[in-house]
Design an enzyme around this catalytic site. Structure first.
Site, PDB file in Angstrom:
ATOM      1  N   ASN A 172      -0.937   3.615   3.923  1.00 38.71           N
ATOM      2  CA  ASN A 172      -1.581   4.337   2.835  1.00 38.71           C
ATOM      3  C   ASN A 172      -1.340   5.833   2.931  1.00 38.71           C
ATOM      4  OD1 ASN A 172      -3.458   3.270   0.705  1.00 38.71           O
ATOM      5  ND2 ASN A 172      -4.007   1.919   2.398  1.00 38.71           N
ATOM      6  N   GLU A 231       8.605  -5.349  -6.450  1.00 35.00           N
ATOM      7  CA  GLU A 231       7.941  -6.141  -5.411  1.00 35.00           C
ATOM      8  C   GLU A 231       8.562  -7.527  -5.409  1.00 35.00           C
ATOM      9  OE1 GLU A 231       5.824  -6.014  -2.853  1.00 35.00           O
ATOM     10  OE2 GLU A 231       5.990  -8.200  -2.734  1.00 35.00           O
ATOM     11  N   ASP A 237       4.957   0.301   6.809  1.00 34.93           N
ATOM     12  CA  ASP A 237       5.326  -0.478   7.995  1.00 34.93           C
ATOM     13  C   ASP A 237       6.828  -0.462   8.300  1.00 34.93           C
ATOM     14  OD1 ASP A 237       2.651  -1.055   7.879  1.00 34.93           O
ATOM     15  OD2 ASP A 237       2.905  -3.181   7.370  1.00 34.93           O
ATOM     16  N   ALA A 266       0.814  -1.213   0.000  1.00 36.04           N
ATOM     17  CA  ALA A 266       0.000   0.000   0.000  1.00 36.04           C
ATOM     18  C   ALA A 266       0.851   1.268   0.000  1.00 36.04           C
ATOM     19  CB  ALA A 266      -0.920  -0.016   1.218  1.00 36.04           C
ATOM     20  N   SER A 319      -0.337  -4.728  -3.879  1.00 36.14           N
ATOM     21  CA  SER A 319      -1.587  -3.979  -3.717  1.00 36.14           C
ATOM     22  C   SER A 319      -2.743  -4.836  -3.209  1.00 36.14           C
ATOM     23  CB  SER A 319      -1.959  -3.363  -5.077  1.00 36.14           C
ATOM     24  OG  SER A 319      -3.105  -2.587  -5.001  1.00 36.14           O
ATOM     25  N   CYS A 337      -4.973  -7.167   5.866  1.00 37.00           N
ATOM     26  CA  CYS A 337      -5.944  -7.246   6.971  1.00 37.00           C
ATOM     27  C   CYS A 337      -7.092  -8.180   6.651  1.00 37.00           C
ATOM     28  CB  CYS A 337      -6.548  -5.880   7.263  1.00 37.00           C
ATOM     29  SG  CYS A 337      -5.320  -4.634   7.578  1.00 37.00           S
TER      30      CYS A 337
END
Lengths: 459, 459
Positions: free
Chosen positions: A310, A36, A288, A12, A42, A46
């Site tokens: 985000n 990535e 994070d 994100a 993306s 959660c």
């Protein structure tokens, strides 16, 4: 002259940064390449427990956008299975390992966004890598677990760690029909709550059939001859299981940044300013992997959460796109739904407040989620923690059935504005019988807390 | 020497004042007599529509405490069917008419709390008092209506007035199986919302089968020879009905105070200071009978709502009990549940903001109540109104299914703290897939509003 933006990480934060930068700078002005290391970008991490529980139809539903969409619609060259293995801040280059081809190459940049995310805590114990021991951090982890559940039909599971993810996974596995034990070395599930509130969560877990091993540490994972997990050893005994899920939390994945000499703070997260710049010219960080600061304690914190990632990515992207934005810090607001309970918290717990040097008063109010006479009214507990001298709100926790969770937002906004519980007791909150008693629990709690503060001042 | 407190009105405000005064002053120090003209005290008027709809088992469920409880537990002499017909502020006496005995007597006081409540608007039209035309203000009204529904089984009803109560009653009658027409002279239901949001409510009403007559005024009530209502005449036609419910709102019942020379403000409500004192020594007022002020417009307002009445009564009682408390004013926060929609508002509408002299920018955001992939996610509309120059939030409206209503509380707290939409866009609000998308609609709306404000500043 075209500048080159390199983004490390397709989560994100990284993709929000890329998107915002693109919004403000056309492809002729800014070339964007994002790397990535995994096979998915993306997606909503959660949502993983709900995928395992069966609420979400399949992993595709958690993916917000396919890599091709970034390429085609935003001219963002998102390269999958591409791991950045080194950053050279002097040469302004990153080294990329392409796991598809096995090749390694250098990629120069003018601007760099580090969004390497978090790394799951894995216990450095014998058997921790046995077959049947699953992390649950990434979508790949989720699909591995899903495959095991489908193919091997394990009957007994141990979940290690009683934070949000651990609890959500325990419930998901119960719903999949497994026998579930939850092992955690804390005195109660959810250490982000005070013990009295955490005890309610423990009751809820037992209520759906989870066996709790609290205050116990895993000492080893026992494996069968075929290398498959067969039991979890704790300080006091053996729990047999064919499946182990590790939900022990995570820490910022800042190793790459640290190795490149980019400063990392006391939480292990990359340090940034309000605009998400690191102290190295042209290097930004978000998500994070970074540390931010807590608006109540004033201390640095690292909280892995999609909303922060985000927002931080967006802030970095706006700034490197030539705009202006800042990330204001966090309150530690969090909600979860476990065993029919909505569990919400914001600000500091009593222990965190004491640790930050605050003398506090606390109140817990038990009330109903609707007017008492209205059908479907259920019980709800609201806890407020206030500074003893000033009455300033420091933290809040709510546990209840429907309607509990989103009440925490009002308390987060009260915290944000440094309101006192006295002020809060006069708030004009909404009232109608289907939604709250005539005195909303937040008002009752604020009033009681204000009375405590007043008495403390008189004493 | 024992002081005498007289309370006029047995509703939430009057009894909260009495209870708080008693809490701080024993019976030997303060004698308390409260007069209620009706046969019920201490009940939830907001629950009436749910009683008619059948959600609440019976009127007793709406009564918080029986009169005897006040006498026995708090030494509050609550006299029912006792109407105060005059106040003499020079002699410090009220005149009481006892409807049970038909006798009139004088009652001296040292302290007086006026909590006369609100009086329902009734149209001064032919036939407005016909059999079958019902007000819905009091519990007695509710029981009269319930009796008519049970005994006469009317098939067609007209509800006059499309405010909260009118809409809730329209829905309740639909659920009781009646054919319902709703007549209102405004362009949309719920004038406390902007037209675009009110239009959603109109759709919801039509969806459950209510026939809407908007922008129409009732001109007469036609009665049959037996005096029973048989039709409602509007500017454009005739609507046949055996039942009419008047939901045209209400105004402060300040006639008694005004006649006694106690100052009444421009809204028709009794004027008080922050402690709920009128300008006459020893005379206090609280609840629907008073006017307060709006924290955003700065203007006097009279809003009949149980939460304000409760708080104001409490404030008056604390102060006359020797403590200190103030009522801080209101934001116009309100919620309702109509036809599966949760409807919530706080602060100023666009029209109210313009009327108060604010130049504004507005945004409406359509989003989901849960993460898009989470089962049960439904649509929600969030509207924010901000001051154009400063970006200060001025008002908010939310319409959606589950989870919409209580979101307004956070916005009310943002308003209370004079937050700008820019500040709000950084708020640490709660996130988990069962409760919101990763960007809460409040954050999205704040961000979009902030962008509008920024563009307006550049233009």
């Amino acid at each position: 002259m075209t500048e080159r933006l390199v983004v490390i990480g397709g989560d994100a934060a990284g993709l929000a940064a890329a998107s915002q930068a693109r919004k403000r700078r056309a492809a002729a002005d800014l070339e964007i390449v994002a790397f990535e290391k995994g096979g998915y970008a993306s997606y909503s991490a959660c949502g993983i427990p709900y995928l395992i529980a069966g609420d979400v139809a399949g992993p595709d539903r958690l993916i917000a956008r396919e890599p091709a969409v970034f390429r085609d619609k935003q001219a963002i060259d998102l390269r999958m299975h591409s791991e950045v293995t080194a950053i050279d801040v002097h040469a302004s280059t990153v080294t990329v390992h392409d796991w598809t081809t096995g090749k390694e190459y250098g990629q120069p940049y003018d601007q760099l966004v580090i969004a390497t995310g978090a790394v799951a805590t894995r216990p450095p114990l014998p058997g921790a890598d046995a077959t049947g021991v699953h992390g649950i951090q990434t979508l790949t982890d989720a699909m591995d677990l899903e495959r095991r559940l489908g193919e091997e039909k394990p009957e007994r599971a141990v979940v290690v760690g009683a934070g949000y993810i651990g609890l959500e996974m325990a419930e998901a596995l119960i719903r999949r029909g497994l026998t579930v034990a939850l092992v955690d070395d804390g005195p109660q599930p959810m250490r982000t709550l005070d013990p009295d509130m955490g005890a309610l969560v423990a009751d809820g877990l037992r209520g759906i059939g989870v066996t709790l091993y609290q205050g116990e540490r895993v000492t080893a994972f026992s494996t069968a001859k075929n290398g498959h997990i067969e039991a979890v050893q704790t300080g006091t005994g053996t729990i047999r299981a064919e499946l182990v899920v590790l939900g022990m939390g995570n820490r910022p994945d800042s190793a790459l940044a640290a190795a490149a000499g980019i400063p990392v703070g006391p939480t292990g997260g990359i340090r940034t300013d309000r605009q998400m710049r690191t102290s190295v010219d042209g290097v930004w960080a978000a998500g994070d992997a970074v540390e931010t600061f807590h608006l109540v304690s004033g201390r640095p914190v690292a909280i892995a959460l999609g909303t922060h990632a985000n927002k931080q990515g967006r802030v970095a992207g706006i700034n490197l796109g030539g705009g202006y934005a800042t990330f204001p810090g966090v309150l530690g607001t969090a909600v979860s739904k476990i065993c029919d309970y909505e569990i919400a918290r914001t600000g500091l717990t009593e222990a965190e407040a004491a640790d930050a040097g605050f003398a506090t008063e606390s109140v817990v109010v038990e009330s109903t989620t609707r007017a008492g006479y209205f059908p479907g009214a259920t019980s709800m507990k609201t806890k407020l923690i206030a500074e003893r001298r000033t009455g300033r709100l420091l933290g809040a926790q709510i546990i209840g059935k429907e309607g509990a969770a989103k009440r925490i937002d009002g308390l987060a906004i009260a915290l944000w504005n440094r309101m006192t519980v006295e002020d809060m007791s006069g708030l004009d909150l909404s009232y109608a019988p289907p939604f709250s008693p005539v005195w909303d629990p937040v008002l009752i709690a604020a009033r009681k807390a204000a009375e405590l503060i007043e008495r403390a001042a008189e004493a």
